[in-house]
Design a protein around this motif. Structure first.
Motif, PDB file in Angstrom:
ATOM      1  N   CYS A   4       8.136  10.137  17.232  1.00 31.31           N
ATOM      2  CA  CYS A   4       7.740  11.399  16.559  1.00 31.31           C
ATOM      3  C   CYS A   4       9.380  12.026  15.531  1.00 31.31           C
ATOM      4  N   CYS A   7       8.661  16.061  17.932  1.00 30.32           N
ATOM      5  CA  CYS A   7       8.571  15.886  19.945  1.00 30.32           C
ATOM      6  C   CYS A   7       9.222  14.852  20.185  1.00 30.32           C
ATOM      7  N   GLU A   9       7.820  11.848  20.302  1.00 28.12           N
ATOM      8  CA  GLU A   9       6.448  10.966  20.888  1.00 28.12           C
ATOM      9  C   GLU A   9       6.108   9.812  20.476  1.00 28.12           C
ATOM     10  N   CYS A  18       0.891  12.933  13.848  1.00 28.53           N
ATOM     11  CA  CYS A  18       1.439  12.827  15.695  1.00 28.53           C
ATOM     12  C   CYS A  18       0.144  13.660  16.363  1.00 28.53           C
ATOM     13  N   ASN A  20       0.333  14.105  18.907  1.00 31.82           N
ATOM     14  CA  ASN A  20       0.996  15.262  19.958  1.00 31.82           C
ATOM     15  C   ASN A  20       0.981  16.632  19.016  1.00 31.82           C
ATOM     16  N   CYS A  21       1.827  16.530  18.154  1.00 35.64           N
ATOM     17  CA  CYS A  21       2.146  17.997  18.199  1.00 35.64           C
ATOM     18  C   CYS A  21       1.823  18.205  16.144  1.00 35.64           C
ATOM     19  N   TYR A  23       2.743  16.544  13.698  1.00 34.37           N
ATOM     20  CA  TYR A  23       4.162  15.927  12.674  1.00 34.37           C
ATOM     21  C   TYR A  23       3.273  15.598  11.849  1.00 34.37           C
TER      22      TYR A  23
HETATM   23 ZN   LIG Z   1       5.084  14.746  17.223  1.00 34.05          ZN
END
Ligand SMILES: [Zn+2]
Length: 79
Positions: A4, A7, A9, A18, A20-21, A23
């Motif tokens: 990513c 972030c 990841e 993503c 996690n964030c 994206y």
């Molecule tokens: Zn991310």
């Protein structure tokens, strides 16, 4: 795996957003949470509409009808 850009990841190649964030790889930016919430609401609405559409319809009957259509297609008949 791909990384990513937001972030860093590591996510699977087929991942579109993503985890996690948030994206979005196709948009090239982070999707704001209000849009995600809206998409989730739309998804729930679609599920609700499907449930209503199938109300009173026997699942077995639906499957049998589907099998019948496919059998006819295999034989090259019109259905
Ligand atoms: Zn991310």
């Amino acid at each position: 795996m791909k990384e990513c850009p937001n972030c860093h990841e590591l996510v699977g190649d087929s991942v579109k957003v993503c985890f996690n964030c948030h994206y979005d790889f196709s948009l090239g930016r982070v999707v704001d949470s209000s849009r995600i919430a809206e998409e989730r609401r739309n998804e729930e609405l679609r599920i609700q509409q499907l449930k209503e559409a199938f109300q009173g319809v026997s699942i077995n009957a639906t499957i049998n009808q589907t099998i019948l259509i496919f059998e006819r297609r295999i034989k090259g008949e019109k259905y």
